[in-house]
Scaffold this motif. Structure first.
Motif, PDB file in Angstrom:
ATOM      1  N   ALA A 124      46.109  10.592  26.814  1.00  0.00           N
ATOM      2  CA  ALA A 124      46.023  11.969  27.306  1.00  0.00           C
ATOM      3  C   ALA A 124      47.151  12.248  28.290  1.00  0.00           C
ATOM      4  N   LEU A 161      45.420  19.271  30.228  1.00  0.00           N
ATOM      5  CA  LEU A 161      45.228  20.166  29.096  1.00  0.00           C
ATOM      6  C   LEU A 161      45.049  21.563  29.682  1.00  0.00           C
ATOM      7  N   TRP A 177      44.907  25.946  29.022  1.00  0.00           N
ATOM      8  CA  TRP A 177      44.681  27.048  28.099  1.00  0.00           C
ATOM      9  C   TRP A 177      44.216  28.269  28.870  1.00  0.00           C
ATOM     10  N   VAL A 194      37.722  17.599  23.536  1.00  0.00           N
ATOM     11  CA  VAL A 194      38.662  16.512  23.293  1.00  0.00           C
ATOM     12  C   VAL A 194      37.869  15.280  22.889  1.00  0.00           C
ATOM     13  N   VAL A 210      41.665  17.351  19.188  1.00  0.00           N
ATOM     14  CA  VAL A 210      41.333  18.441  20.093  1.00  0.00           C
ATOM     15  C   VAL A 210      40.770  19.572  19.242  1.00  0.00           C
ATOM     16  N   ARG A 225      47.609  23.914  25.304  1.00  0.00           N
ATOM     17  CA  ARG A 225      48.742  22.985  25.265  1.00  0.00           C
ATOM     18  C   ARG A 225      48.532  21.829  26.226  1.00  0.00           C
ATOM     19  N   TRP A 226      49.221  20.724  25.947  1.00  0.00           N
ATOM     20  CA  TRP A 226      49.324  19.634  26.910  1.00  0.00           C
ATOM     21  C   TRP A 226      50.403  19.992  27.914  1.00  0.00           C
TER      22      TRP A 226
END
Length: 261
Positions: A87, A91, A93, A124, A230, A251-252
Motif C-alpha cells: 500500500a 489512498l 478520493w 481495499v 480496490v 488514487r494512490w
C-alpha cells in the motif's frame, strides 16, 4: 454459513478471478472522454445465489466534477480494480452523498445483518496470511479456496458513508469478520457536497485487524500485507431502500502528494 456470508465469499471469488496485476497507479475511474473506464469491472452477487438488481454505476458530473454516479434500489454491486503491491502512503478520493439510504422496509444499520447496507463505500482487499485467521473462519476460507481454485481475500478494509450512525464508527461486518469497516461520514453529514478523504490504508489495516497480528495494536504499518484489489460500491438489498451518491478522483498518493487529498 448464512446465505449472505456465502454470497460475500462468492463475490470475493468473482473479484479475485479477474487476475490481479502489479501496478504503480490506480487506473482512473473515468476515461479521458468522460465514459466509465473499462479497467474497472462490475462485480455483483452470482445469479445462482441471488437474483438481485445490480447497483448502477454511471459516468456523469456533479457540480462540474467528472465522477461516477452510484445508484442503489434494493440492489448490490461493486466496481473492482485488481491492483497488487504494498500500500502506498495514502489512498485519496472525493465523494458526495445526495440521497442517503431511505424508503426501505427495514432501517439501515451497518452493525446488524438486517440493516447491513451502505450508501457508498471504498474498500481495499489484502493478501492477509491465512494462519492469522481464527480457526472457524480459516476452515471456511480453505474449503472455498480448494473448491474454487482461487486465493480468496482473507482481509478487507472498507471505508463507508453510513446513513444511521455518526462518523468514526469502526467494526466488523455482521456477516463476516473478514470485512472490517470505518465510517468516515455518517448520520448528519451534509448532503450534496463534495468531501475529500485521505487514508493510510496500511495503518488502518493494522488498527482494524490488530487481533490477528503478532504485536497487536503496536504493530507498525509495514506489517500490513500487500494489497490485492480496490473497489467502490454501494448496496441496499437488505433494507430494500434506495440511495444516490458520487465518487471521483480515486488514487494512490505518495511522497509530497500524500498530504493533499
Amino acid at each position: 454459513m448464512t446465505r449472505r456470508a456465502t454470497c460475500l465469499l462468492l463475490v470475493a471469488l468473482t473479484a479475485s478471478g479477474l487476475g490481479a496485476q502489479p501496478a504503480a497507479e490506480l487506473p482512473p475511474l473515468l476515461r479521458a472522454d468522460g465514459a466509465l473506464s473499462a479497467a474497472w469491472r462490475f462485480v455483483g452477487f452470482p445469479k445462482q445465489q441471488a437474483d438481485l438488481p445490480p447497483t448502477r454505476f454511471e459516468a456523469g458530473r456533479a457540480d462540474g466534477v467528472p465522477a461516477v454516479r452510484v445508484l442503489t434500489a434494493s440492489s448490490y454491486g461493486t466496481l473492482v480494480q485488481d491492483w497488487r503491491g504494498p500500500a502506498p502512503a495514502r489512498l485519496q478520493w472525493r465523494w458526495r452523498l445526495d440521497e442517503p439510504l431511505s424508503g426501505g422496509q427495514a432501517p439501515a444499520d451497518i452493525l446488524t445483518k438486517a440493516g447491513d447496507d451502505a450508501a457508498l463505500k471504498v474498500c481495499v482487499m489484502f493478501d492477509h496470511a491465512l494462519d492469522r485467521v481464527p480457526f472457524v473462519e480459516r476452515t471456511v476460507l480453505r474449503i472455498a479456496r480448494r473448491v474454487s481454485g482461487e486465493a480468496l481475500p482473507a482481509a478487507t478494509v472498507c471505508y463507508v458513508w453510513d446513513s444511521s450512525h455518526p462518523a468514526g464508527l469502526q467494526g466488523a461486518n455482521p456477516y463476516s469478520k473478514r470485512v472490517r469497516f470505518i465510517s468516515l461520514q455518517g448520520q448528519g453529514a451534509a448532503l450534496a457536497r463534495w468531501v475529500a478523504e485521505s487514508r493510510d490504508v496500511a495503518q488502518d489495516f493494522v488498527a482494524l485487524f490488530a487481533d490477528e497480528l503478532p504485536d497487536g495494536a503496536g504493530t507498525p504499518r509495514s506489517a500490513a500485507p500487500v494489497v490485492t484489489r480496490v473497489l467502490i460500491g454501494a448496496d441496499s438489498d437488505n433494507t430494500a431502500s434506495t440511495s444516490s451518491g458520487w465518487v471521483s478522483d480515486l488514487r494512490w498518493a505518495t511522497g509530497a502528494s500524500a498530504g493533499t487529498p
